[in-house]
Scaffold this active site. Structure first.
Site, PDB file in Angstrom:
ATOM      1  CG  ASP A 449       1.197  27.291  48.960  1.00 21.82           C
ATOM      2  OD1 ASP A 449       2.342  28.580  48.261  1.00 21.82           O
ATOM      3  OD2 ASP A 449       0.741  27.065  48.711  1.00 21.82           O
ATOM      4  CG  ASP A 517      -2.299  27.326  42.342  1.00 25.73           C
ATOM      5  OD1 ASP A 517      -1.352  27.007  42.893  1.00 25.73           O
ATOM      6  OD2 ASP A 517      -2.721  28.208  43.531  1.00 25.73           O
TER       7      ASP A 517
HETATM    8  C1  GLA Z   1      -1.611  27.075  47.544  1.00 23.26           C
HETATM    9  C2  GLA Z   1      -0.529  26.032  46.219  1.00 23.26           C
HETATM   10  C3  GLA Z   1      -2.120  25.459  46.431  1.00 23.26           C
HETATM   11  C4  GLA Z   1      -2.644  24.640  47.495  1.00 23.26           C
HETATM   12  C5  GLA Z   1      -3.069  25.929  48.193  1.00 23.26           C
HETATM   13  C6  GLA Z   1      -3.245  24.764  49.449  1.00 23.26           C
HETATM   14  O1  GLA Z   1      -2.589  27.882  46.528  1.00 23.26           O
HETATM   15  O2  GLA Z   1      -0.817  26.838  44.466  1.00 23.26           O
HETATM   16  O3  GLA Z   1      -1.157  24.029  44.652  1.00 23.26           O
HETATM   17  O4  GLA Z   1      -1.270  24.151  47.764  1.00 23.26           O
HETATM   18  O5  GLA Z   1      -1.996  26.467  48.422  1.00 23.26           O
HETATM   19  O6  GLA Z   1      -4.077  26.315  50.428  1.00 23.26           O
END
Ligand code: GLA
Length: 696
Positions: A449, A517
């Site tokens: 990420d 997301d």
């Molecule tokens: C980001 C990702 C999510 C999740 C969060 C965790 O927002 O896109 O899918 O993994 O971080 O903190």
């Protein structure tokens, strides 16, 4: 195929349906000749001798016609290359040589004043033209400051008017199609943020004659770079259109090239298609499946991800309980998301300390990974290596390892700072941490990420231009490459708060991407619709989460609608399975089983967007050999109107197709011309239709 004509001064590159031609004049100007349908060398030679209309004294005869407009000389366009030494600015080149090497054409030029060698590279991959540029300082003089080096300039043919298509967005609303008439002047998209960004996929398309989904000429270009970038589309005073694109947005991509050093731009790829936006998408998909995505012919497993289910409040027993339910459902890969490491019990602490939290995972990750394996699934974890919380052991030990400017505020987003990956000690630290982690437990998958943009991108003590912006991306790429080479069994997903880091560069070293997301199944249809204009279903991760939707909007939708929406890409499940009823779990199990039956066709087949998601009925079709899958969604049926039929595409008119699960056999010509009655009704209905071609 590359052909050479015009006394060695014309080059013609051809793919299955298209050609690209350029020529060198006696004054060593490199001019564009053709990009479009496949032509013969004689056609390119005929184009080369066509007289150009005279330009007024206020216009350059070169503008809009050059393959790579440099700064300097008789030019007023946005330069693709802009360099300077303390005394001389701009470029004046002499042609040095043309080299053909394994289907790659390299045209070399030299600028003796700067001691610079400039090599333009062209390669035809299917109908996609890959281009990039290499600059080498071969002189002994001062370092050359590269103010901008685009990867390519693309020239479109003369048409009355162009329309621009782009994929814009923001967090939780990525890759949505927008179309506007191209006005005179410059239209610029990009990212000033250090990552590809949610705001645009680095891709644009232009059409002049009202191209539709399945008909008309479409020119499109995609950049392979995961840092700050810029694509500029210019409509010049005489109506000619050129596009440039490369790393860096404003001046963030600048490079200081010392004698003996070289600089290579990322690839900027271009595609001409006369099959409309659908044909262009399929050509982009085929290109990425064959030349970009690692092991693209291997289908991706169905995963479960814990993020929406358990957030930051996780423990080993709780994850194992989820894993049991996931395994029962047929899930093949169980991923523990955030909060398994350091003091990460919320978003304020722990980033940077990549060892399992001893309270939550007393024996490390191995016991859970072993249990997950014993349940018949692969095991994956989430990491965000480029970031650090101020409240972490890493930051307490190395406060100077983050990007910052002396005496200035260190801006926090999501309570985190960005590590300066241009530093070798940071690179080495991350390698050690991640290599140790991947060696500590049987980990099969890493979700990587990147949850905030650059803001204070400074490196105290380093002279300007600082290499921080570009080097961050190169270091990220190198780290991924090294981890992949050392841990070849581990698959990687690119995530950046959802779809903030999706481009051809990251896709050449990851196995899939987190599309958004936003897991609301209705919003996802629009996001996925845009996404598939460039990238294939094989990398487009999509999860079924809870209803009402937790992450975003509280929307209530059926399990059927959620599953069929997520089955359009790489299916995952991200709901709180501990709260699902037995009936829901059973239903989910049958959807997962169905997905496994259609997965080869969805992930590896040709994708046809049959109807765009615009409120009523939308549908996507996948074709692979004799197998055809149609996914259809009805958002809302209005006024009791009969629901439209779905007309299929890309199947044989003279063949018959069995609709699996029924005793119906449909004629290809009827499916193509009249369409299929889906039987969908009401609100938020969805269906999966599997056809198999009947062989006599
Ligand atoms: C980001 C990702 C999510 C999740 C969060 C965790 O927002 O896109 O899918 O993994 O971080 O903190």
């Amino acid at each position: 195929m590359i052909e050479v004509g015009g006394d060695g001064r014309i080059w013609l590159l051809s793919g299955p349906t298209s050609s690209y031609a350029l020529m060198l004049t006696e004054r060593d100007e490199l001019l564009h000749l053709h990009w479009g349908p496949r032509i013969a060398l004689a056609d390119a030679e005929a184009l080369a001798v066509q007289p150009e209309p005279a330009a007024s004294g206020f216009e350059s005869p070169l503008d809009g016609r050059e393959e790579y407009p440099v700064e300097g000389g008789p030019r007023f366009v946005r330069p693709a290359l802009s360099v300077r030494t303390p005394e001389v600015r701009g470029t004046e080149w002499r042609f040095a040589q043309a080299v053909q090497d394994d289907g790659v054409l390299k045209l070399g030029f030299t600028d003796d004043v700067h001691g610079l060698r400039i090599t333009l590279r062209y390669a035809m991959r299917g109908d996609v033209v890959e281009r990039d540029v290499e600059l080498v300082h071969e002189g002994e003089g001062p370092a050359v400051e590269i103010l901008r080096a685009d990867s390519a300039a693309w020239t479109l043919p003369e048409r009355d008017a162009w329309r621009l298509t782009q994929l814009h967005g923001r967090w939780a609303a990525e890759s949505r199609i927008e179309q506007v008439p191209l006005a005179y002047g410059e239209h610029v998209i990009g990212s000033r943020r250090g990552h590809t960004g949610h705001q645009y996929l680095p891709w644009v398309a232009l059409d002049a004659d009202g191209a539709g989904e399945e008909q008309g000429e479409v020119y499109s270009c995609a950049l392979g770079w995961s840092g700050a970038w810029r694509i500029a589309v210019q409509k010049l005073p005489r109506g000619l259109v050129q596009l440039t694109g490369g790393t860096g947005h404003d001046d963030s991509g600048q490079v200081l090239l010392a004698p003996g050093r070289s600089w290579r731009t990322p690839v900027f790829a271009g595609l001409w298609s006369d099959g409309g936006f659908g044909g262009a998408s399929r050509a982009w998909h085929a290109y990425q499946m064959e030349h970009v995505i690692p092991d693209a012919d291997r289908v991706r497993p169905v995963l479960f991800n814990s993020w929406e289910a358990t957030g930051f409040d996780i423990s080993a027993p709780q994850q194992l309980e989820l894993a049991r339910r996931a395994a029962e459902m047929g899930v093949e890969l169980f991923v523990v998301d955030d909060a398994w490491f350091g003091a990460r019990v919320g978003d304020r602490a722990g980033l940077g300390d990549w060892a399992p939290n001893p309270d939550r995972f007393p024996g490390g990750l191995k016991p859970l990974a072993d249990d997950v394996h014993a349940l018949g699934m692969q095991f994956g974890i989430w990491v965000e290596p480029e970031m650090v919380n101020a409240d972490s052991d890493l930051y307490r030990s190395h406060p100077d390892w983050v990007q910052h400017h002396p005496g200035r505020t260190r801006t926090e987003f999501r309570h985190q700072l960005v590590l300066n990956l241009a530093r070798e000690d940071v690179q080495e630290y991350l390698w050690e941490q991640l290599h140790t982690l991947l060696s500590s437990a049987p980990i099969d998958y890493v979700k990587w990420d990147f949850n905030r943009c650059f803001t204070d991108a400074g490196w105290p003590g380093e002279a300007y231009p600082q290499k921080l912006w570009n080097e961050h991306v190169h270091a990220f790429y190198r780290l991924l490459d090294r981890l992949r080479a050392t841990h070849p069994g581990v698959a990687f997903e690119s995530c950046s708060g959802g779809g903030g880091r999706i481009d051809l560069g990251v896709l050449s070293r990851t196995d899939q991407v987190w599309t958004s997301d936003n897991t609301d199944p209705l919003d996802r249809l629009g996001i996925q619709h845009g996404f598939t204009h460039v990238h294939p279903a094989r990398v487009m991760a999509a999860w079924v989460t809870d209803s009402p939707n937790v992450q975003l909007n509280g929307r209530v939708s059926s399990l059927r609608f959620r599953f069929v929406s997520a089955m359009a890409g790489v299916l995952g499940v991200g709901g709180d399975l501990a709260a699902w009823t037995r009936q829901e779990l059973d239903e989910a199990r049958s959807w997962v089983a169905l997905y496994k039956e259609i997965r080869d066709t969805v992930q590896l087949g040709e994708l046809h967007r049959l109807r765009a998601p615009r409120g009523g009925l939308s549908a996507v079709q996948y074709v692979r050999g004799d197998e055809v899958v149609v996914l259809a969604w009805l958002q809302a049926q209005r006024y009791g109107e009969p629901v439209a039929r779905v007309r299929l595409h890309g199947i044989a008119a003279d063949a018959s197709y069995e609709l699996l699960g029924t005793d119906e056999v449909h004629r290809g010509s009827v499916l193509l011309h009249h369409g299929l009655r889906t039987g969908l009704k009401g609100d938020f209905d969805a269906g999966v239709y599997r056809f198999r071609r009947v062989r006599p």
